[in-house]
Design an enzyme around this catalytic site. Sequence first.
Site, mmCIF file in Angstrom:
data_model
loop_
_atom_site.group_PDB
_atom_site.id
_atom_site.type_symbol
_atom_site.label_atom_id
_atom_site.label_comp_id
_atom_site.label_asym_id
_atom_site.label_seq_id
_atom_site.Cartn_x
_atom_site.Cartn_y
_atom_site.Cartn_z
ATOM 1 C CE1 TYR A 58 -3.151 -2.924 0.511
ATOM 2 C CE2 TYR A 58 -3.348 -2.373 2.820
ATOM 3 C CZ TYR A 58 -3.688 -3.165 1.749
ATOM 4 O OH TYR A 58 -4.572 -4.204 1.933
ATOM 5 C CG HIS A 118 -1.378 -8.383 0.738
ATOM 6 N ND1 HIS A 118 -0.844 -7.117 0.659
ATOM 7 C CD2 HIS A 118 -2.700 -8.244 0.465
ATOM 8 C CE1 HIS A 118 -1.805 -6.265 0.351
ATOM 9 N NE2 HIS A 118 -2.929 -6.920 0.227
#
Length: 321
Positions: A58, A118
């Site tokens: 991110y 993730h």
Amino acid sequence: MEYVTLGRTGLKVSVAGLGCGGFSRLGLGTGKSTAEAVALVRQALDLGVNLLDTAAAYGTEGVVGEAIKSVPRDGVVIATKAWIPRGEGRRAAERAVEGLDNSLRRLGTDYVDLFQLHGVAPEAYEQAREVIAPALMKEQAKGKLRHLGVTETASDDPEHEMLQRAVEDGAWDVVMVAFHMMHQNAREAVFPLTRQYRVGTLLMFAVRNIFSRPERLAAALRELTARRELPRWLADAPNPLGFLLHEAGASNITEAAYRFARHEPGVDVVLFGTGDPDHLRTNIASLLAPPLPLADRLTLAKLFGRLSGVGLDPPWGVSSP
Ligand SMILES: NC(=O)c1ccc[n+]([C@@H]2O[C@H](COP(=O)([O-])OP(=O)(O)OC[C@H]3O[C@@H](n4cnc5c(N)ncnc54)[C@H](OP(=O)(O)O)[C@@H]3O)[C@@H](O)[C@H]2O)c1
């Protein structure tokens, strides 16, 4: 704020968790400055949010690190993630440990409360369980992470195949799962298992684009009615989810979506993503509001309960997390 226990981790976490990714990335994704993003995280902390969910992918770990300098480290629950490409063989373990060390450096902390793999696809699960998890458990023993977690690749795994294996495995104390008003299948596929094994749940995709951008909802309804998965009137109605908006119900669709997610049995924390201080305030209020009226929940279950894989837009149109 209200707090719950995050499954068998025993961590006390706010029911509203700040998602530091998604399309907003704390505002960095929509043109805001780093200082504004730091202020947004501090605003969330001031309102009682204690769980912050970030990830190497991110680009917001530095923002989170800066924001948490003003609070005692044990007053916040920091969750971050590493994305490991498939087919790396034994090297996947090194990649994950390097990822952990880099995250700790960017966050400016010597441990994370939750370290998650993730977007693990079902085909990548074996590598995650057999190669990566054992290496991370050694780092856990050194105190660099408190709990291991795993997040699904919602758009590529709408039936939650990976999580169904992960929950029973014992390695992951927390899972991140997609669930919303038009993608309700975790109710049967995931939550009974997470409750049985006392695995903590972080919910993603409560709103995403489909319940924040009317044109995305309209497009989804057109597609679903064309495929005869929904009755035609939903695509023709000027305000198709208008039945949710009334005195005893929600005042807008975004509020309805957060309230729907928050009160689902089996959901511990609803992650909400924003770069907008006003949205942050109203979303927390929505997450603390009572459940939607029973009649509205029954209508949502009747209309949308059989849908799967709707509104799970991956970021920037790609299918990696
Ligand atoms: N596989 C994975 O691991 C994975 C995948 C997806 C998400 N996640 C996690 O889940 C978190 C939450 O997902 P998400 O970021 O997509 O969040 P979300 O809360 O489901 O949706 C946020 C979107 O809705 C908008 N929005 C929020 N509040 C609004 C309001 N009151 N009115 C109108 N629009 C509003 C936001 O834009 P504004 O900035 O304008 O508010 C943003 O575009 C992520 O940040 C991430 O931590 C993980």
